[in-house]
Design an enzyme around this catalytic site. Structure first.
Site, PDB file in Angstrom:
ATOM      1  N   CYS B  78       1.109  -1.220   0.142  1.00  0.00           N
ATOM      2  CA  CYS B  78       0.339  -0.043   0.104  1.00  0.00           C
ATOM      3  C   CYS B  78       1.152   0.945  -0.601  1.00  0.00           C
ATOM      4  CB  CYS B  78      -1.020   0.396   1.169  1.00  0.00           C
ATOM      5  SG  CYS B  78      -1.601  -0.987   0.841  1.00  0.00           S
ATOM      6  N   CYS B 196     -13.364   1.391   8.268  1.00  0.00           N
ATOM      7  CA  CYS B 196     -12.380   0.421   7.405  1.00  0.00           C
ATOM      8  C   CYS B 196     -12.449   1.479   5.911  1.00  0.00           C
ATOM      9  CB  CYS B 196     -13.129  -0.363   7.481  1.00  0.00           C
ATOM     10  SG  CYS B 196     -13.124  -1.673   8.484  1.00  0.00           S
ATOM     11  N   LYS B 322      -9.755   6.749   4.468  1.00  0.00           N
ATOM     12  CA  LYS B 322     -11.430   6.729   5.366  1.00  0.00           C
ATOM     13  C   LYS B 322     -12.322   6.970   4.883  1.00  0.00           C
ATOM     14  CE  LYS B 322     -13.863   4.898   7.190  1.00  0.00           C
ATOM     15  NZ  LYS B 322     -15.040   5.005   6.721  1.00  0.00           N
ATOM     16  N   HIS B 326      -9.310   4.206  -1.619  1.00  0.00           N
ATOM     17  CA  HIS B 326      -8.116   3.657  -1.136  1.00  0.00           C
ATOM     18  C   HIS B 326      -7.064   2.538  -2.348  1.00  0.00           C
ATOM     19  CE1 HIS B 326      -3.973   2.917  -0.003  1.00  0.00           C
ATOM     20  NE2 HIS B 326      -4.441   1.452   0.260  1.00  0.00           N
TER      21      HIS B 326
END
Lengths: 379, 379
Positions: B78, B196, B322, B326
């Site tokens: 990531c 998440c 958030k 992502h």
């Protein structure tokens, strides 16, 4: 380049991904007489991550126990290895890092690499879009346009197997005759199985430092004279304008590297080369694309023996992908290993005479990308 | 950094991988007032190549029609986006390239990314080794050791959703209440679904040039003050010595970047930060690992409002992973975009006051790797 290493290539069922990386790492530290702690950044070259390693820099960190430092994974088709080396050179040239490791490793025998990705589906090429099928299209077109003969293709395999037979690290250490190559089972005409490089496990590494630091260390170093990388398109074979007889990516990458190295006449200035002979035809195209001979003269270049070990510009003295094998991410660094060792004069029975300036060349994808590195003897 | 761009993040079923890359590319050229021809190298940030793009530099060449130049793909879990930016900085600092593009793109909605790779099979962790499950282990341990409360975790989501609601490019533009976050369906205790980050499509880009050239161009540039990247291990959660309450990779990467930037007191010197809030707990750990507050004081840092948009060190003014989403390779460059725009004072209702020095932070894998970039206003 202060140190290089290469594991034995082949069916390495005896070694895991991490084992191969560790073997290459131990070798490069030994060769450079450098402690692991001195390395302040690393680049991992892996094309196709396997089930037990290869994704992200962390897989290299775990394999060689190098912690808290920058480690990146670079991927660029079959040019992954030389591209990782290029990034190590950029990192040192930036002044931000002083001792950078490039390490390539690939485990291909446990799980085969999938076919080359071709976007969409071409009515003809969509079927049979394997690497041999694609490069065979180029070979056939070249045969049609320039009269390349089947025996000339085979001669590349004969030469590279003869060189590889002298190399204790090569995958296929055996001589093959012209008759054997021509008579071998067809994979994709005109290629028989002996025109194709094998599927192989292996790892190789290089350590790059600034020249002044290498001199202080008293390292047996070679100098990076030029690097070039050029991307064309992921699917040159689907481009209606593509002529099929050579690879523009190689031409562009070579132009960049020659420009940086001040090489104007590669045919006279380059002493030896490790080029990407994934198929016998590819090596012939490379002679022309790298400027070792004019367009159309590639067949004569091999027929007349110029690229032989005792020729005027030995190509693939290591044995090449053809006999050494082609663990994708490792191959480029295996070439850097060979060129460095040749410039140091340490290649024994396969030593090239008067090795002053050497070239390493990777071709990736169906001619999508090429990377060229020029290394020179440290005077 | 002479130009940045970011596409709208979200369910981008309207756009292919190539479309997203093109959108980010057009944006960065427009922002920098630079012609495509001026770009002399590029780095593609993609973590998980999809069926129609993302592997090797050639997929970027085809998407944006940039030919005959070096384009590499960098992958680092990531942290892929910020690492690609780091490589662009190295390339410019090396003196070998003058205008380098870093472009991150990921299509995640068409095909979900597989679980985090954990080597071998741990008797407990082997099952449920998803990202939420792993980070939940850390959150639970932190709760046990430092008395972190469920409501404090939720407050991170409330803050970042409030910021994201102001951002036209964010995936989830809606405010959520503390009660909603706490009452949301559990994913891996203590995380509910609103703790998440979502799965998202998107692309972002940055263009890097030497300072002197940027000045000649009259670019509205920001300066790269520091970069750092640190890898620990691919499986910190399986390390018996791991304390579970923070991420050593972040601490090491920050130390490198602060050292380069001359930052001694990040809590006082950093004006704002975009940090890797893949889960609410991660942001709290990041406050401590990045030196914004002492160990154990992360919960108070959010509870007391210091990281709010009008707090003394606003964190994730963009909305963070958030609410922004992502798309793995794109996220780091989306952060560079936000910090650059904040330093330029162009963020409208989410503008941070007195933005002088900004930080971008990616955390990759289960804490395996972190990358930190410090950008400063050009004086």
């Amino acid at each position: 380049v202060v140190g290089v290493s290469c594991t034995r290539f082949g069916d390495r069922y005896d070694a895991s991904y991490g084992d191969l990386a560790r073997e290459a790492f131990a070798g490069v530290l030994r060769d450079a007489s450098v402690e692991a702690d001195r390395i302040d950044a690393a680049v991992l070259a892996t094309y196709s991550p396997g089930p037990h390693g290869g994704k992200s820099g962390a897989s290299l960190a775990d394999a060689i126990d190098l912690r808290a430092r920058p480690i990146s994974r670079v991927e660029n088709y079959c040019a992954t290895g030389t591209d990782a080396f290029r990034h190590a050179v950029l990192a040192v040239a930036s002044g931000m890092h002083e001792c950078v490791l490039a390490l390539g490793v690939e485990k291909m025998k446990d799980r085969p690499v999938r076919g080359l990705p071709l976007e969409g589906r071409h009515p003809v090429l969509g079927r049979g879009s394997s690497a041999p099928g694609l490069f065979a299209l180029a070979a056939n077109r070249y045969m049609h346009e320039y009269g390349l003969r089947r025996e000339t293709l085979a001669r590349v395999a004969v030469k590279n197997h003869a060189n590889g037979a002298l190399n204790p690290l090569a995958h296929m250490r055996k001589n093959v005759s012209l008759e054997e190559v021509v008579a071998a089972p067809t994979i994709a005409a005109p290629f028989g199985v002996l025109d194709c490089c094998p599927t192989t496990d292996g790892a190789a590494a290089a350590l790059v430092m600034p020249t002044v630091v290498a001199k202080q260390l008293g390292a047996n170093a070679v100098r990076v004279r030029g690097v070039g990388l050029a991307v064309t398109t992921a699917k040159p074979f689907l481009d209606p304008g593509y002529g099929y007889t050579g690879f523009a990516a190689t031409q562009h990458a070579a132009a960049q590297a020659y420009d940086m190295a001040g090489v104007r006449h590669p045919d006279r200035e380059i002493s030896l080369a490790e080029v990407h002979d994934c198929f016998t035809f590819t090596e012939i195209a490379n002679y022309e694309d790298l400027g070792f001979c004019p367009k159309g003269a590639g067949p004569a270049f091999i027929d007349e023996g110029h690229s032989a070990l005792r020729g005027r510009l030995p190509v693939n003295p290591s044995g090449g992908l053809k006999s050494f094998g082609h663990p994708i991410g490792a191959s480029g660094l295996r070439m850097i290993f060979e060129i460095t060792e040749q410039l140091r004069g340490r290649c024994g029975s396969r030593q090239v005479a008067n090795a002053e300036l050497g070239l390493a060349h990777n071709l990736g994808g169906p001619g999508a990308v090429a990377c060229v590195v020029v290394l020179g003897k440290e005077s």
